[in-house]
Write a protein that holds these residues in place. Structure first.
Motif, PDB file in Angstrom:
ATOM      1  N   GLU A  20      10.826  -1.712  -7.699  1.00  0.00           N
ATOM      2  CA  GLU A  20      10.426  -1.961  -9.079  1.00  0.00           C
ATOM      3  C   GLU A  20       9.223  -2.901  -9.077  1.00  0.00           C
ATOM      4  N   VAL A  21       8.212  -2.551  -9.853  1.00  0.00           N
ATOM      5  CA  VAL A  21       7.023  -3.395  -9.974  1.00  0.00           C
ATOM      6  C   VAL A  21       6.803  -3.682 -11.452  1.00  0.00           C
ATOM      7  N   ASP A  22       6.796  -4.955 -11.782  1.00  0.00           N
ATOM      8  CA  ASP A  22       6.604  -5.398 -13.165  1.00  0.00           C
ATOM      9  C   ASP A  22       7.544  -4.687 -14.139  1.00  0.00           C
ATOM     10  N   GLY A  23       8.808  -4.555 -13.730  1.00  0.00           N
ATOM     11  CA  GLY A  23       9.837  -4.016 -14.608  1.00  0.00           C
ATOM     12  C   GLY A  23       9.963  -2.509 -14.638  1.00  0.00           C
ATOM     13  N   GLU A  24       9.186  -1.793 -13.836  1.00  0.00           N
ATOM     14  CA  GLU A  24       9.236  -0.334 -13.817  1.00  0.00           C
ATOM     15  C   GLU A  24       9.544   0.155 -12.402  1.00  0.00           C
ATOM     16  N   ILE A  25      10.540   1.038 -12.273  1.00  0.00           N
ATOM     17  CA  ILE A  25      10.843   1.631 -10.970  1.00  0.00           C
ATOM     18  C   ILE A  25       9.686   2.563 -10.614  1.00  0.00           C
ATOM     19  N   LEU A  26       9.013   2.272  -9.507  1.00  0.00           N
ATOM     20  CA  LEU A  26       7.875   3.093  -9.112  1.00  0.00           C
ATOM     21  C   LEU A  26       8.220   4.121  -8.051  1.00  0.00           C
ATOM     22  N   TRP A  27       9.201   3.808  -7.182  1.00  0.00           N
ATOM     23  CA  TRP A  27       9.583   4.802  -6.191  1.00  0.00           C
ATOM     24  C   TRP A  27      10.928   4.476  -5.583  1.00  0.00           C
ATOM     25  N   THR A  28      11.476   5.506  -4.920  1.00  0.00           N
ATOM     26  CA  THR A  28      12.708   5.345  -4.144  1.00  0.00           C
ATOM     27  C   THR A  28      12.395   5.756  -2.710  1.00  0.00           C
ATOM     28  N   GLY A  29      13.191   5.256  -1.790  1.00  0.00           N
ATOM     29  CA  GLY A  29      13.005   5.595  -0.385  1.00  0.00           C
ATOM     30  C   GLY A  29      11.939   4.747   0.274  1.00  0.00           C
ATOM     31  N   PHE A  30      11.764   4.969   1.566  1.00  0.00           N
ATOM     32  CA  PHE A  30      10.743   4.250   2.336  1.00  0.00           C
ATOM     33  C   PHE A  30       9.437   5.003   2.187  1.00  0.00           C
ATOM     34  N   ARG A  31       8.475   4.391   1.498  1.00  0.00           N
ATOM     35  CA  ARG A  31       7.191   5.029   1.196  1.00  0.00           C
ATOM     36  C   ARG A  31       6.053   4.113   1.639  1.00  0.00           C
ATOM     37  N   PRO A  32       5.734   4.118   2.935  1.00  0.00           N
ATOM     38  CA  PRO A  32       4.705   3.204   3.434  1.00  0.00           C
ATOM     39  C   PRO A  32       3.353   3.379   2.755  1.00  0.00           C
ATOM     40  N   GLU A  33       3.010   4.598   2.355  1.00  0.00           N
ATOM     41  CA  GLU A  33       1.728   4.811   1.689  1.00  0.00           C
ATOM     42  C   GLU A  33       1.691   4.108   0.329  1.00  0.00           C
ATOM     43  N   ARG A  34       2.840   4.035  -0.347  1.00  0.00           N
ATOM     44  CA  ARG A  34       2.913   3.325  -1.628  1.00  0.00           C
ATOM     45  C   ARG A  34       2.826   1.810  -1.412  1.00  0.00           C
ATOM     46  N   ILE A  35       3.422   1.345  -0.332  1.00  0.00           N
ATOM     47  CA  ILE A  35       3.353  -0.088  -0.013  1.00  0.00           C
ATOM     48  C   ILE A  35       1.909  -0.463   0.294  1.00  0.00           C
ATOM     49  N   ASP A  36       1.201   0.380   1.053  1.00  0.00           N
ATOM     50  CA  ASP A  36      -0.209   0.117   1.354  1.00  0.00           C
ATOM     51  C   ASP A  36      -1.032   0.058   0.069  1.00  0.00           C
ATOM     52  N   LYS A  37      -0.771   0.976  -0.840  1.00  0.00           N
ATOM     53  CA  LYS A  37      -1.496   1.001  -2.114  1.00  0.00           C
ATOM     54  C   LYS A  37      -1.189  -0.256  -2.930  1.00  0.00           C
ATOM     55  N   LEU A  38       0.063  -0.663  -2.930  1.00  0.00           N
ATOM     56  CA  LEU A  38       0.473  -1.867  -3.645  1.00  0.00           C
ATOM     57  C   LEU A  38      -0.215  -3.101  -3.069  1.00  0.00           C
ATOM     58  N   ALA A  39      -0.359  -3.146  -1.764  1.00  0.00           N
ATOM     59  CA  ALA A  39      -1.004  -4.280  -1.103  1.00  0.00           C
ATOM     60  C   ALA A  39      -2.478  -4.402  -1.471  1.00  0.00           C
ATOM     61  N   GLN A  40      -3.098  -3.300  -1.873  1.00  0.00           N
ATOM     62  CA  GLN A  40      -4.508  -3.310  -2.237  1.00  0.00           C
ATOM     63  C   GLN A  40      -4.743  -3.717  -3.693  1.00  0.00           C
ATOM     64  N   MET A  41      -3.674  -3.787  -4.478  1.00  0.00           N
ATOM     65  CA  MET A  41      -3.817  -4.167  -5.880  1.00  0.00           C
ATOM     66  C   MET A  41      -4.109  -5.656  -5.987  1.00  0.00           C
ATOM     67  N   PRO A  42      -4.979  -6.043  -6.922  1.00  0.00           N
ATOM     68  CA  PRO A  42      -5.249  -7.485  -7.097  1.00  0.00           C
ATOM     69  C   PRO A  42      -4.030  -8.189  -7.674  1.00  0.00           C
ATOM     70  N   THR A  43      -3.813  -9.404  -7.244  1.00  0.00           N
ATOM     71  CA  THR A  43      -2.725 -10.197  -7.801  1.00  0.00           C
ATOM     72  C   THR A  43      -3.243 -10.908  -9.048  1.00  0.00           C
ATOM     73  N   ALA A  44      -2.354 -11.466  -9.825  1.00  0.00           N
ATOM     74  CA  ALA A  44      -2.742 -12.164 -11.045  1.00  0.00           C
ATOM     75  C   ALA A  44      -3.703 -13.318 -10.734  1.00  0.00           C
ATOM     76  N   ALA A  45      -3.522 -13.961  -9.582  1.00  0.00           N
ATOM     77  CA  ALA A  45      -4.374 -15.080  -9.209  1.00  0.00           C
ATOM     78  C   ALA A  45      -5.803 -14.640  -8.912  1.00  0.00           C
ATOM     79  N   GLU A  46      -5.976 -13.364  -8.501  1.00  0.00           N
ATOM     80  CA  GLU A  46      -7.292 -12.861  -8.157  1.00  0.00           C
ATOM     81  C   GLU A  46      -8.048 -12.311  -9.359  1.00  0.00           C
ATOM     82  N   VAL A  47      -7.374 -12.074 -10.455  1.00  0.00           N
ATOM     83  CA  VAL A  47      -8.000 -11.466 -11.631  1.00  0.00           C
ATOM     84  C   VAL A  47      -8.690 -12.511 -12.472  1.00  0.00           C
TER      85      VAL A  47
END
Length: 82
Positions: free
Chosen positions: A55-82
Motif C-alpha cells: 500500500e502506498v499513501d493509502g492505496e493498494i498498488l500491488w500484490t506479490g513480489f514485484r521487483p519492477e514496481r519496487i524499482d519504480k517506487l524507488a525512483q519517485m521523489p519523496t516529499a522532502a525532495e519536492v
C-alpha cells in the motif's frame, strides 16, 4: 510517501518484498496479518486474499513480489525532495 507491507510470517514473497524495499532505501511499515485481525478483516472485506499487499499513501498498488514496481517506487521523489 507512506508505504505499508501487509504480510504473513511464513510468506517467501513477503520476505523478498521487504528485503527489496530495504535494499532500495524505501522506508515502510510492516503489518503482520497473522496477528492483526482488524487489518486482516479489512483487507479480506475488500477482496484481497494473497500477500504481500503493498500500500502506498493509502492505496493498494500491488500484490506479490514485484521487483519492477519496487524499482519504480524507488525512483519517485519523496516529499522532502519536492
Amino acid at each position: 510517501m507512506r508505504v505499508t507491507v501487509y504480510s504473513n510470517p511464513e510468506c517467501g514473497q513477503c520476505f523478498a518484498t521487504q528485503r527489496a524495499l530495504e535494499k532500495a532505501g524505501i522506508e515502510f511499515r510492516h503489518v503482520d496479518l497473522s496477528t492483526d485481525e482488524t487489518a486482516r478483516n479489512h483487507l479480506s472485506e475488500q477482496g484481497y486474499s494473497t500477500v504481500p499487499l503493498v500500500e502506498v499513501d493509502g492505496e493498494i498498488l500491488w500484490t506479490g513480489f514485484r521487483p519492477e514496481r519496487i524499482d519504480k517506487l524507488a525512483q519517485m521523489p519523496t516529499a522532502a525532495e519536492v
